[in-house]
Design a protein around this motif. Structure first.
Motif: not given
Length: 716
Positions: A247-250, A300-304, A329-340
């Motif tokens: 929901d943070e990304i939404t 910035p929100d993905i990084e947060h 479902g939130g794990s499908l956020t683009p670039t999240l695995p790389e940023v994490l």
């Protein structure tokens, strides 16, 4: 309909954004997905994994249930999981003596595990007040290790030994989370079969025990929460949660492009493709943007989100894990695995999204392979491998749900309900303190009563076994009372005082005083009383105790003092103790002889015996003069009897008129000193000068004096 509903395992993943229902069938160790259904919430009726609108959520659950029933038949029981919001974790080990001749079976092991959970409940109760503890439910547990006779063992089933031990992690959630979940199910005509925690459900199917020697973090990113579980050294080491997720990304998309939340959610899902995204904002303006541009806008929100997850992992693990699995479902956020991966200082290949297709021993179709289906499938599997069922009882008209263990007792129900059993016992009555002959004594109150327990209307005890739907009533025992003690109850072995009065022997009992006043021995003691119990000590006390007050007969002498009528009491007898003249206050000891001798002519009182010391003594001020102490009168008293000057030694007759007159108080001055000392004030030489001082400061002859002043007169 190919399967009977009774053969199916029905599980629901009630998430912040949607409700996922799954039907599974178990055949030995293999699970097959028979059917599934997804329905999204129309309103934001759930926030951070917590139900905020029970009616709305229950309606979505009913929708999922109805669609599955249309295809598979009636569904009555369901397995669910709660998010890790506000969870508390207890880790402990419990050992149990086992019969040496028989093999341990599955029920023995399950009973040991659930007994360990119950012990975790007790530990939680010890660290929280009763009003706080009963707001928590145990929602899941994981076995860390089994031990048999002190040695670690993989499985206890069909093993034989003397002492079996299990080490577990048990997790607890606030009652509001669990109760709202149960209420929503009830409104959808469903009964909760089992309850677990989402990370427990997921980790048991994605990371089996054979993989747990690796330090792996499993992160279930939903819409409202990201639940975290960690493994290392063959066991699950920790659980945690952060209240940020998809929901943070939404919300970020909604803010960046002025979108309604539902529209932003729809666009977020399109970011998983490479196709340009077309949308209309709340002002009616239409836009087309590339996925790359939109992802950059919300980076910035993905990084947060990645920062919050990585910080929690560091907190739970102490360092970076070897690998991270992302589900939900939130794990499908683009670039999240790389940023994490960057945040955790791991290679990008060590952080991966895992879908339901990664679950071993699972048969499913292509439409269920995504990461959002791992948890609902895991809930169904957990219902079989780690079932936590509840029985429901009524405790003082309040519904209590508790583990359906073997031999659940009344005491277990009270513990689970958060009742402090100690408080059910009546309090002891307040003790009182009393000083007896100067020594402090504490007198305890009566003990409080035990609680009164009834099960289904019959007398019961804490160890009475209860069954489902039993009705338990518990009444606290009555408090004790303060002690009811009389003065005579404090009497120790004092004995009697044996004395002779005019040659007659008297054995006299003790005298009683309460707070310095005579009292009877039947009076009731109050807190902080000061009691004196002693034998008579003086002639007067002995004569009164012996009831020979006739020996103390007196006559009255009347006189006036400054024109006010007065009376003096004169004794008609002389007193002797052991042949020595005595008075009423003379001391008497054991076996003493008191003689009372009547006199024919009573002694007359003197003026000094009738007047107080203040009336006889002149008041004066103390000073020093040249180092010599000196008294200077301030008030002087003059005495008169029948108008004639008198002295303190003068005898007084009946009817005499006595007067004393006091001069008004005066403040002495320096020159008054010379009336009471002999000093030559002549000059010792023609060139000398007189110097007068008070306390070292220059003064004059008319300077006023005070008590303690030091006066000096010197010639210089």
């Amino acid at each position: 309909m190919s399967e009977k509903p009774s053969d199916l395992i029905f599980s629901l993943d009630i998430g912040t954004r949607s409700v996922v229902g799954v039907l599974l069938k178990q055949q030995e160790d293999v699970f097959a997905v028979i059917d599934f259904e997804i329905a999204e919430h129309d309103e934001r009726s759930m926030l951070d994994g917590q139900i905020h609108d029970v009616l709305e959520v229950s309606q979505v659950i009913r929708t999922v249930k109805s669609r599955l029933e249309d295809r598979n038949g009636p569904l009555k029981q369901v397995s669910v999981a709660a998010a890790g919001r506000s969870l508390k974790t207890i880790r402990l080990s419990l050992e149990h003596a086992t019969p040496g001749k028989s093999l341990l079976n599955k029920d023995d092991v399950l009973s040991l595990e659930l007994s360990a959970i119950q012990e975790a409940q007790k530990q939680l109760a010890e660290h929280h007040s009763e009003t706080e503890f009963h707001h928590y439910y145990c929602v899941g547990y994981s076995v860390i290790n089994y031990y048999l006779d002190g040695e670690m063992i993989g499985n206890l089933i069909d093993q034989r030994g003397s002492i079996a031990n299990v080490e577990i992690i048990a997790t607890f959630l606030p009652r509001i989370v669990v109760d709202s979940l149960m209420t929503a199910l009830k409104r959808a005509d469903l009964q909760m079969n089992t309850l677990t925690l989402e990370p427990i459900a997921a980790i048991n199917i994605l990371i089996p025990s054979s993989m747990r020697k690796l330090n792996i973090a499993l992160v279930d990113i939903g819409a409202g929460t990201s639940d975290i579980a960690l493994t290392a050294e063959g066991t699950i080491t920790a659980y945690g949660m952060v209240p940020v997720a998809g929901d943070e990304i939404t919300e970020a998309l909604s803010q960046a492009y002025l979108l309604d939340f539902q529209d932003a959610e729809h666009i977020k899902r399109q970011l998983q493709t490479d196709q340009p995204v077309t949308f209309t904002d709340i002002l009616g303006m239409e836009y087309t943007s590339s996925v790359e541009e939109m992802v950059k806008r919300i980076s910035p929100d993905i990084e947060h989100l990645a920062e919050k997850i990585s910080h929690k992992i560091f907190e739970l693990n102490g360092s970076s894990p070897q690998a991270v699995m992302l589900i939900g479902g939130g794990s499908l956020t683009p670039t999240l695995p790389e940023v994490l991966a960057q945040k955790l200082q791991l290679p990008a290949t060590r952080v991966a999204v895992r879908g339901a297709d990664a679950i071993k021993n699972l048969v499913l179709n292509d439409s269920l392979k995504g990461p959002e289906f791992v948890t609902p499938i895991g809930i169904a599997v957990a219902a079989q491998s780690h079932p936590i069922k509840y029985l429901t009882v009524s405790l003082n008209d309040e519904e209590v749900r508790i583990f359906d263990l073997k031999k659940i007792q009344v005491g277990d129900v009270m513990l689970h309900a958060g009742i402090n059993i100690k408080k059910l016992y009546g309090k002891p009555g307040m003790a009182i303190s009393v000083h007896v002959n100067g020594k402090l004594k504490f007198l305890p109150g009566t003990l409080g009563e035990a609680p009164h327990i009834m099960v289904n209307g019959l007398p019961a005890h804490f160890d009475t076994v209860v069954k489902n739907n039993d009705v338990i009533t518990v009444e606290a025992g009555r408090d004790g009372t303060s002690p009811d003690v009389l003065v005579r109850d404090l009497i120790e072995d004092i004995g009697t005082l044996d004395v002779y009065i005019n040659e007659q022997l008297y054995s006299l009992p003790p005298l009683f005083e309460r707070n310095e006043q005579p009292c009877e021995m039947t009076e009731k003691i109050q807190d902080r009383d000061r009691i004196q119990i002693r034998l008579p000590r003086t002639v007067q006390e002995i004569i009164i105790a012996a009831r020979r007050t006739n020996l103390l007969e007196t006559v009255k002498l009347s006189y006036t003092l400054n024109q006010r009528g007065k009376t003096a009491i004169l004794r008609k007898a002389k007193l002797y103790v052991n042949d020595k003249e005595a008075s009423l206050i003379s001391s008497v000891s054991q076996n003493d002889r008191i003689t009372v001798e009547e006199i024919s002519m009573m002694e007359k009182p003197t003026l000094s015996s009738l007047l107080s010391e203040e009336e006889l003594v002149s008041l004066s001020m103390n000073v020093t003069f040249n180092g010599m102490p000196l008294q200077l009168p301030i008030i002087k008293t003059e005495l008169f009897v029948n108008g004639n000057p008198a002295v303190p030694e003068q005898l007084i007759e009946d009817g005499d008129s006595i007067e004393f007159k006091a001069s008004p108080p005066v403040t002495p001055i320096f020159s008054d000193v010379f009336r009471y000392i002999d000093i030559d004030l002549g000059k010792p030489g023609p060139s000398t000068q007189m110097k007068t001082c008070i306390n070292g400061e220059p003064a004059h002859f008319h300077s006023e004096l005070k008590e303690g002043d030091q006066l000096e007169l010197i010639w210089e």
